[in-house]
Write an enzyme that holds these catalytic residues in place. Structure first.
Site, PDB file in Angstrom:
ATOM      1  N   ARG A   1       0.859  -1.172   0.000  1.00  0.00           N
ATOM      2  CA  ARG A   1       0.000   0.000   0.000  1.00  0.00           C
ATOM      3  C   ARG A   1       0.899   1.228   0.000  1.00  0.00           C
ATOM      4  NH1 ARG A   1      -0.636   2.570   5.176  1.00  0.00           N
ATOM      5  NH2 ARG A   1      -2.553   3.545   4.483  1.00  0.00           N
TER       6      ARG A   1
ATOM      7  N   TYR B   1      -2.343  16.337  11.471  1.00  0.00           N
ATOM      8  CA  TYR B   1      -1.593  15.134  11.825  1.00  0.00           C
ATOM      9  C   TYR B   1      -0.350  14.995  10.941  1.00  0.00           C
ATOM     10  CZ  TYR B   1      -0.325  10.237  12.245  1.00  0.00           C
ATOM     11  OH  TYR B   1       0.393   9.084  12.419  1.00  0.00           O
ATOM     12  N   LYS B   2      -0.480  15.304   9.668  1.00  0.00           N
ATOM     13  CA  LYS B   2       0.650  15.172   8.761  1.00  0.00           C
ATOM     14  C   LYS B   2       1.642  16.336   8.906  1.00  0.00           C
ATOM     15  CE  LYS B   2      -1.882  12.358   5.373  1.00  0.00           C
ATOM     16  NZ  LYS B   2      -1.053  11.148   5.264  1.00  0.00           N
TER      17      LYS B   2
END
Ligand code: HEM
Ligand code: FES
Lengths: 328, 355
Positions: B223, B316-317
């Site tokens: 992924r 969050y990133k």
């Protein structure tokens, strides 16, 4: 994301094999040894793993899981020991009667649903009958690594005790065999109590034995994660029934001696599976409509899921009633 | 040897660059004009020729310099590589998987000669030629996992499987997007994922774990994941936040095209045969904004994804403060034309920028 979409084949990869030896061990059990046609080594496996043997039983495809019992460090061959099951559906009988040395079969990559816990300080193995097979590969590995283990093996009689002589001959102090025709009983409570901290227990045998070990261990204060069990549920024969596969738009008739999963495959529908023994969860299928009774035989679904009537594990479970529609 | 390896740095003067070849094969992670978490796994059985998906362990022009950077990180902080005692067998499994794969996939770069348990491993790009005994730790300069992952791009989490869960009991982690092996060691799948927003509520982790527990020998999966990094730094660790956190404040409209990087992780999953453990290689690819926008489709799409990403994900990133600056820059490369589906650059078929 699908960078390069490929359709995965249900059940993963397979390996072509040739039967190199067939060794009868007693009236019921026979060992089958496989090698690769080109002599290439097999993929290594972890002890406790099983492989699914694909057979063509008189035009009827069969896929049965068997524990790999050979030494995991020996990649020259794979070996399984098969107990003939005259009552059960084909598969084991087919292997016993229709397969000869030199025949070609195909087997799956190894799958392990019964691994050793490598953190354990000591491993105690409890085998019932043909449940001995996964322990043979575990013992081979622990002997090489210098791991601590002991085996308690319950059998019906001396003549049916596969590998008992071999094991007691090699590891006299670690192997204990109990014959029920001599009224010998496996002293479960005593041996659970006398173990050092960090011991793990593994049981493979009939359902009754597994339940007995689990309950007794819990009663004696064993943490659940130190007790490991594997029961191979060969799909039981049952009354025939019909099923409609909604997504594929086809009707399938399930014969008494085939599983629902086998019938779905026979109809040309590629359905997911891994263990074919009701343990891995891979074949879980949504029930769209059921006018009748789902006969659950798996270890995967929770009791409330079984009661809800919305899920079925077609590798082992069946149906009785008027109408069954599955999302497949 | 056919491949040319760059001499470049991922710190200090940041001389890291992508060649045109590396830009075209970059694993652009967005298959449509928006992004949300999903259970985005697929089989890892090859991919288009030349793509990063083709080989089991992709080797590219950054290989030698990335391994040098890893050695620098380890010299400062040995806890970036840890293996609990019961994971040694899994380490050998991983060593075998990588040596066999690389020697088969890149025979001009790597050779493995096996005579029973006597193995000879030749790594030409790094100038290594070692003979050792398989499964005998005393014959290698490091433990098996550390030995082979000092020679393989990407981070590695090695997970023990028990009690219907995965446990982070070993790993080599020096190119991570702000998480710490030393903090996560011994945690299970739900515990180490605890900081991720939304995905728990969406049921993603429950389904992902079920999938991973059933990853089979011989059937690896993969992924993509992505985030943003200012400057091409591989080691964006919590341990070193004081070094790279401040660099986020150095972006200006003039330097953003060169400094701001999209960071993509190609994550793969392999069942390890002898130990029944699961290995999770996390391969990090970096690309500067100014290089992405040379592919018109990617420029258009990246603008739309960054613009529409929900606040909690951007937070969050770690790029919420710089988002306005990014959008000012990226909007220059979005003319509003539709984009073709899928991740590929489609240079021949997609129109050039219309402004
Ligand atoms: C066993 C393999 C895996 C490992 C070792 C792993 C590890 C991690 C770690 C360490 C983080 C960072 C958490 C933090 O902020 O501290 C993370 C984030 C995340 N993981 Fe996993 N993960 C694995 C598999 C998966 C899978 C199969 C999925 C599938 C959906 C997934 C989805 C995510 C998502 C969505 C994030 C947040 C990433 C972001 O927004 O940047 N992970 N993972
Ligand atoms: S195939 Fe494993 S539960 Fe049905």
């Amino acid at each position: 994301m699908s960078a390069a979409p490929q359709k995965a084949k249900a059940g993963g990869g397979t390996i072509d094999v040739v039967v190199r030896a067939i060794v009868p061990l007693n009236d019921l059990v026979t060992r089958f040894e496989f090698e690769r046609p080109d002599g290439a080594p097999f993929p290594p496996f972890s002890p406790g793993a099983h492989t699914i043997v694909e057979m063509n039983d008189d035009g009827r495809p069969r896929k049965n899981p068997y524990s790999l019992m050979s030494d995991p460090s020996d990649t020259s061959h794979y070996a399984i020991s098969v107990r003939r099951d005259d009552e059960g559906r084909g598969g084991s009988r087919f292997l016993h009667t229709a397969v000869s040395v030199g025949d070609r079969l195909s087997v799956s990559y190894p799958v392990n649903l019964f691994p050793l816990d490598l953190r354990a300080r000591k491993h105690v193995f409890l085998a019932g009958g043909i449940g001995i097979t996964p322990f043979l590969s575990m013992i081979a590995q622990l002997e090489r690594q210098g791991g601590r283990w002991e085996l308690h093996y319950a059998c019906r009689s001396e003549s049916l005790a596969s590998y008992a002589d071999d094991l007691t001959g090699r590891h006299a102090n670690k192997v204990h065999v109990y014959y029920s025709d001599r009224k010998e009983a496996l002293p479960l409570e005593d041996l659970l109590d006398g173990q050092p901290l960090g011991t793990h227990v593994y049981v493979c045998g009939p359902k009754g034995m597994i339940d007995w070990v689990k309950t007794t261990a819990a009663d004696h204060g064993w943490p659940g994660d130190a007790v490991h069990a594997e029961e191979f549920l060969a799909p039981q024969p049952g009354d025939p029934f019909d099923v409609h596969l909604a997504r594929s738009g086809i009707d399938v008739h399930v014969e008494p001696h085939e599983s629902l999963l086998e019938a779905i495959e026979r109809a040309g529908v590629d359905a997911p599976f891994l263990c074919r023994g009701g343990a891995c969860g891979q074949c879980e299928t949504d029930v769209i409509e059921a006018d009748g009774e789902l006969i659950h035989a798996d270890h995967w679904l929770e009791d409330d899921q079984k009661a809800s009537g919305k899920k079925i594990m077609p590798c082992v479970s069946r149906f009785a009633g008027k109408k069954l529609v599955l999302d497949r | 040897m056919t491949m040319q390896f760059n001499t470049e740095t991922f710190r200090d003067d940041y001389s890291f660059r992508n060649s045109d070849w590396a830009i075209r094969r970059f694993p652009f992670p967005f298959h449509e004009d928006s992004y949300m978490y999903s259970v985005n796994m697929e089989q890892h059985r090859g991919g288009p020729e030349g793509s990063v998906y083709e080989k089991r362990f992709d080797v590219d022009e950054h290989y030698v310099s990335e391994m040098h950077d890893r050695a620098l990180v380890l010299a400062e902080d040995p806890l970036r590589c840890q293996s609990l005692p019961h994971m040694t067998l899994a380490g050998w499994d991983l060593l075998e998987l990588i040596m066999v794969s690389k020697s088969e996939d890149y025979p001009d770069l790597f050779e493995l000669h096996r005579d029973g348990n006597q193995w000879r491993w030749i790594n030409k790009p790094l100038g290594i030629d070692d003979t050792f005994t398989f499964l005998d730790e005393t014959t290698l300069p490091y433990g098996p996992m550390e030995y082979i992952t000092r020679q393989t791009q990407g981070d590695f989490a090695v997970l023990d499987q028990r009690e219907e869960n995965l446990w982070m009991d070993a790993g080599m982690v020096t190119t991570q997007a702000d998480w710490s092996l030393d903090f996560d060691i011994g945690m299970n799948f739900f515990e180490w994922h605890a900081p991720v927003p939304r995905a728990h509520e969406m049921g993603i982790f429950k389904r992902a774990l079920k999938f991973l527990l059933n990853v089979q020998q011989g059937s690896p999966a993969r992924r993509l994941n992505w985030t943003m990094t200012v400057n091409p730094r591989l080691d964006t660790s919590p341990e070193n936040y004081h070094k790279w956190g401040v660099e986020k404040t150095t972006l200006t409209p003039e330097n953003i095209g060169a400094k701001q990087h999209l960071r993509v992780e190609l994550q793969t999953f392999f069942r390890l045969p002898r130990s029944n453990a699961l290995v999770f290689p996390i391969r990090c690819y970096l690309i500067a904004f100014q290089d992405i926008v040379t592919v018109p489709k990617w420029g258009r799409r990246l603008h739309r994804v960054v613009r529409d990403l929900p606040e909690d994900l951007a937070d969050y990133k770690g790029f919420i403060a710089n988002r306005p600056l990014m959008l000012d820059y990226l909007s220059q490369y979005d003319d509003g034309l539709p984009t073709s589906p899928g991740v590929w650059p489609d240079l021949e078929t997609e129109p050039p920028l219309q402004k």
